[in-house]
Design a protein around this motif. Structure first.
Motif, mmCIF file in Angstrom:
data_model
loop_
_atom_site.group_PDB
_atom_site.id
_atom_site.type_symbol
_atom_site.label_atom_id
_atom_site.label_comp_id
_atom_site.label_asym_id
_atom_site.label_seq_id
_atom_site.Cartn_x
_atom_site.Cartn_y
_atom_site.Cartn_z
ATOM 1 N N UNK A 184 0.453 -0.891 0.008
ATOM 2 C CA UNK A 184 -0.021 0.018 0.540
ATOM 3 C C UNK A 184 1.101 1.442 -0.231
ATOM 4 N N UNK A 185 1.570 1.315 -0.773
ATOM 5 C CA UNK A 185 2.288 2.413 -1.713
ATOM 6 C C UNK A 185 2.139 3.180 -3.105
ATOM 7 N N UNK A 186 0.636 3.783 -2.519
ATOM 8 C CA UNK A 186 0.731 4.278 -4.285
ATOM 9 C C UNK A 186 2.062 5.356 -4.397
ATOM 10 N N UNK A 187 2.208 6.280 -4.368
ATOM 11 C CA UNK A 187 3.481 7.052 -4.516
ATOM 12 C C UNK A 187 4.494 6.644 -5.055
ATOM 13 N N UNK A 188 5.395 5.737 -4.380
ATOM 14 C CA UNK A 188 6.347 5.254 -4.500
ATOM 15 C C UNK A 188 6.400 4.290 -5.399
ATOM 16 N N UNK A 189 5.057 3.421 -5.824
ATOM 17 C CA UNK A 189 4.324 3.074 -7.078
ATOM 18 C C UNK A 189 4.654 3.856 -8.362
ATOM 19 N N UNK A 190 4.064 4.662 -8.438
ATOM 20 C CA UNK A 190 4.427 5.678 -9.668
ATOM 21 C C UNK A 190 5.381 6.291 -9.893
ATOM 22 N N UNK A 191 6.491 6.044 -8.786
ATOM 23 C CA UNK A 191 8.127 6.819 -8.994
ATOM 24 C C UNK A 191 8.385 5.882 -9.085
ATOM 25 N N UNK A 192 8.629 5.207 -8.803
ATOM 26 C CA UNK A 192 9.406 3.897 -9.102
ATOM 27 C C UNK A 192 8.948 3.165 -10.931
ATOM 28 N N UNK A 193 7.948 3.406 -10.824
ATOM 29 C CA UNK A 193 7.622 3.160 -12.522
ATOM 30 C C UNK A 193 8.567 4.105 -13.259
ATOM 31 N N UNK A 194 8.111 4.784 -12.835
ATOM 32 C CA UNK A 194 9.086 6.434 -13.755
ATOM 33 C C UNK A 194 10.286 5.874 -13.317
ATOM 34 N N UNK A 195 11.046 4.817 -12.604
ATOM 35 C CA UNK A 195 12.379 4.781 -13.241
ATOM 36 C C UNK A 195 12.651 3.400 -13.381
ATOM 37 N N UNK A 196 11.223 2.119 -14.279
ATOM 38 C CA UNK A 196 11.490 1.720 -14.862
ATOM 39 C C UNK A 196 11.563 2.039 -16.431
ATOM 40 N N UNK A 197 10.954 3.195 -16.523
ATOM 41 C CA UNK A 197 10.549 3.090 -17.796
ATOM 42 C C UNK A 197 11.944 4.509 -18.117
ATOM 43 N N UNK A 198 12.488 5.040 -17.550
ATOM 44 C CA UNK A 198 13.897 5.231 -17.410
ATOM 45 C C UNK A 198 14.618 4.049 -18.305
ATOM 46 N N UNK A 199 14.468 3.353 -17.911
ATOM 47 C CA UNK A 199 15.752 2.330 -18.210
ATOM 48 C C UNK A 199 14.954 2.264 -19.742
ATOM 49 N N UNK A 200 14.177 2.010 -20.158
ATOM 50 C CA UNK A 200 13.372 1.467 -21.722
ATOM 51 C C UNK A 200 11.722 0.464 -21.591
ATOM 52 N N UNK A 201 12.105 -0.072 -20.366
ATOM 53 C CA UNK A 201 11.137 -1.028 -20.313
ATOM 54 C C UNK A 201 9.612 -0.116 -20.324
ATOM 55 N N UNK A 202 8.666 -0.535 -19.787
ATOM 56 C CA UNK A 202 7.069 -0.491 -20.056
ATOM 57 C C UNK A 202 6.083 -0.966 -19.343
#
Length: 662
Positions: free
Chosen positions: A409-427
């Motif tokens: 139950x960590x909505x904020x870091x989930x979204x920010x971590x998603x951005x970190x994944x995207x910065x590596x080219x992941x989807x």
């Protein structure tokens, strides 16, 4: 620091910070000055990078989470040989420069992510570390292809923000051993000493998260800094926090240790005194000798050799693994597999039977996952309700880097971590309820600002989330997301639209997507033959029964059903109404004028139907139309009762059309 050449090189970096902020007339010199020895030890001893190839996929990532200290990062990038000239440093914080107030991804070479809102950087770094683990496992057959560390510097402000607690708790739980965070412990904030509001034991806090914690008592002690970095690198089971004790604005004769240096230039007199303390010529500004450049670039040649060795590993992978090579290329250029987008669209259009829109999305996600090995994500403890489970996917744990992530139950870091994944080219996709997008909003905004194709899956998108009452019923969230630049907000209501929405998200390279999905059941076969039309963001779902329409009903999502019923009711009264589905305003607005005018002809009334705020709908219904909407909070109760109470009935929609025609 040990050695006069080293001391001089560090002093030059401090002076560049002071000079740049002074010339700008505003900025944040204090932390940047005190962190210069830390940066020197990191860039000359520890960090793997090649300034000639700043996009090297296997470089170590660096995240300046306390982004207000940007003058230090820009100075270091210049000193270590990146394409950032002295002229750029002199343009700090100026319009159109490559050295803005806070580091911006895509704008400045060597900047791995945009930072500034405190805590966002370290949370994004957690996503980078997750992504590294996943990619390392995906390409395990080619050792050394993916094997980098993520380093982040944080300040007191980052650790005070609740987001850092979410992020570091998750990192400890997952055992992200290649994540290393340096804490600049200078005990100063804007208002004064941090003990005004911050007195926790940071060591114990991070040890309770499961981190290795190291301490450097003097931030000017180069040997201690390098030794701590080596110990951090040796630990592969736990993330590491290195607490570095510094004095803000070190060397300033009157202002060292003062809160005044956090966000204001030191002033000419103080800068002269500091330069004299460092052993520099106080009459020279922006001065760097060849010897100083050599000191900062001492490790660059070895990194260039590492890059060349890495190219051979990449060549072997590209030559030897067709499937691996295809995925690698997609990571590099954000392309999509041949035929994959059509398959995703058809997966939605082919749905038969009555399903909630969120469930249709879950079905389509399986096709997405089958076609895109770079798709990775999960939910904030809502995998079932958001239909965000990838069937057969392994879970990301300490022991195994699966593609299904349980963020807790960590909505904020989930979204920010998603951005970190995207910065590596992941989807990446990250899922929660639309009402809780409020918890994610700073990270969603940064995804839009950076141009990252993160997909935010947001279910329970209206007052139809009745069982949980108004706390869980979004009203203003749809329009608040639409108000944000560079994000596509989809609210699909048919299988074809769900397929179009997912395909649109996957074909984006520089735009995030919000998929707003209803828990309500919609007739899946409605519009099933309109997959191509749905992909355009808006289209004629049901034409007027008898010729030219007299009015247009514009609906999104779960309100399509009552709009079609209102169309039938109006037809019985001799009124020809067209029903237009408008699942994505942003994509619709990208269509040519002729198409848009064909879908929404002028000169006749229009009525919008959406279980959210009326704000914004005037662009489509003015001047002679109206909106069936909700501009109050919702209510608890049975679905049909709540919807009827707020006017979401076919009869009320029909009445709005008749009123507009009068």
């Amino acid at each position: 620091m040990n050695g006069t050449a080293e001391q001089h090189a560090i002093a030059v970096a401090r002076a560049l910070v002071m000079d740049a902020v002074q010339q700008a007339g505003n900025g944040h010199p204090g932390a940047a000055i005190s962190l210069a020895p830390t940066a020197y030890a990191l860039w000359t001893h520890t960090l793997r990078f090649d300034p000639d190839h700043p996009d090297w996929p296997n470089r170590d990532r660096f995240v300046l989470s306390n982004g207000h200290a940007s003058a230090l990062l820009y100075s270091v990038l210049h000193l270590t040989g990146y394409d950032l000239g002295m002229g750029d440093l002199k343009q700090l914080r100026q319009f159109g420069s490559r050295t803005p107030a806070h580091p911006e991804y895509r704008l400045t070479v060597g900047v791995d992510t945009t930072t500034g809102p405190l805590g966002q950087g370290v949370a994004t770094a957690v996503g980078m570390a997750i992504g590294e683990r996943y990619l390392e496992q995906q390409f395990a057959g080619y050792p050394g292809l993916v094997d980098f560390r993520t380093w982040s510097i944080v300040g007191d402000g980052c650790l005070e923000e609740g987001l850092s607690s979410e992020a570091c708790s998750l990192a400890g739980h997952l055992g992200l051993g290649k994540l290393n965070v340096i804490y600049d412990d200078n005990e100063i904030s804007i208002d004064g000493e941090t003990n005004l509001a911050f007195s926790e034991d940071v060591r114990e806090r991070f040890e309770s998260y499961g981190w290795q914690v190291l301490e450097v008592a003097d931030g000017n002690d180069g040997e201690a800094l390098r030794a701590s970095f080596d110990v951090a690198k040796a630990e592969v089971q736990r993330p590491s926090l290195i607490i570095v004790r510094t004095a803000i604005a070190y060397g300033a004769p009157k202002l060292q240790g003062s809160a005044a240096t956090h966000g204001s230039p030191l002033g000419a007199e103080e800068i002269r005194g500091a330069k004299q303390f460092y052993g520099l010529d106080p009459d020279q500004d922006f001065a760097v000798s060849d010897e100083d450049y050599q000191q900062w670039r001492a490790a660059v040649d070895s990194h260039r050799a590492e890059y060349q060795d890495w190219l051979e590993i990449e060549r072997q992978m590209l030559d030897g693994g067709r499937k691996d090579a295809a995925m690698w290329q997609r990571l590099r250029d954000q392309s999509t597999p041949d035929g994959a987008l059509d398959a995703v669209r058809q997966a939605g259009a082919a749905l038969s039977g009555d399903y909630p829109v969120r469930q249709m999305s879950g079905f389509v996600l399986q096709t997405v996952a089958d076609r895109f090995s770079e798709v990775i994500g999960g939910s904030a403890d809502l995998t079932g309700p958001t239909n965000s489970q990838i069937d057969g996917a392994e879970v990301f744990t300490r022991e195994h880097a699966g593609r299904q992530i349980h963020f807790g139950i960590r909505e904020h870091v989930m979204a920010a971590a998603g951005n970190g994944l995207a910065l590596l080219g992941l989807r990446p996709f990250v899922a929660t309820f639309l009402a809780f997008s409020d918890y994610q909003r700073p990270a969603i905004r940064l995804a839009a600002l950076m141009g990252l194709p993160t997909t935010f899956v947001l279910t329970h998108d209206a007052i139809t989330a009745t069982g949980d009452g108004p706390t869980h019923q979004p009203v203003e969230q749809l329009i608040s997301l639409r108000a944000m630049p560079n994000i596509n907000v989809w609210r699909p209501g048919t299988g074809a639209e769900v397929g179009a929405a997912w395909a649109s998200a996957l074909e984006q390279a520089v735009t995030p997507t919000a998929l707003c999905l209803s828990r309500s059941t919609v007739l899946a076969e409605v519009g099933s033959d309109k997959a191509d039309d749905a992909a355009r963001g808006g289209y004629v779902l049901s034409e007027a029964a008898a010729g030219k329409p007299e009015a247009v009903i514009i609906a999104t999502g779960s309100e399509i059903g009552i709009s079609l019923e209102a169309q039938r009711m109006l037809a019985e009264q001799g009124v020809n109404a067209r029903v237009v589905s408008l699942p994505c305003w942003e994509v619709f607005e990208q269509q040519d004028v002729a198409y848009k005018d064909g879908v929404l002809p002028g000169g006749i009334p229009r009525v919008s139907v959406e279980a959210g705020s009326a704000l914004g709908w005037c662009r489509y219904v003015a001047p002679n139309g109206s909106s069936v909407a909700i501009d109050t909070f919702g209510a608890c109760g049975q679905g049909d009762d709540v919807m009827a109470h707020f006017g979401f009935t076919a009869a009320n929609v029909a009445d709005h059309v008749l009123t507009a025609l009068r």
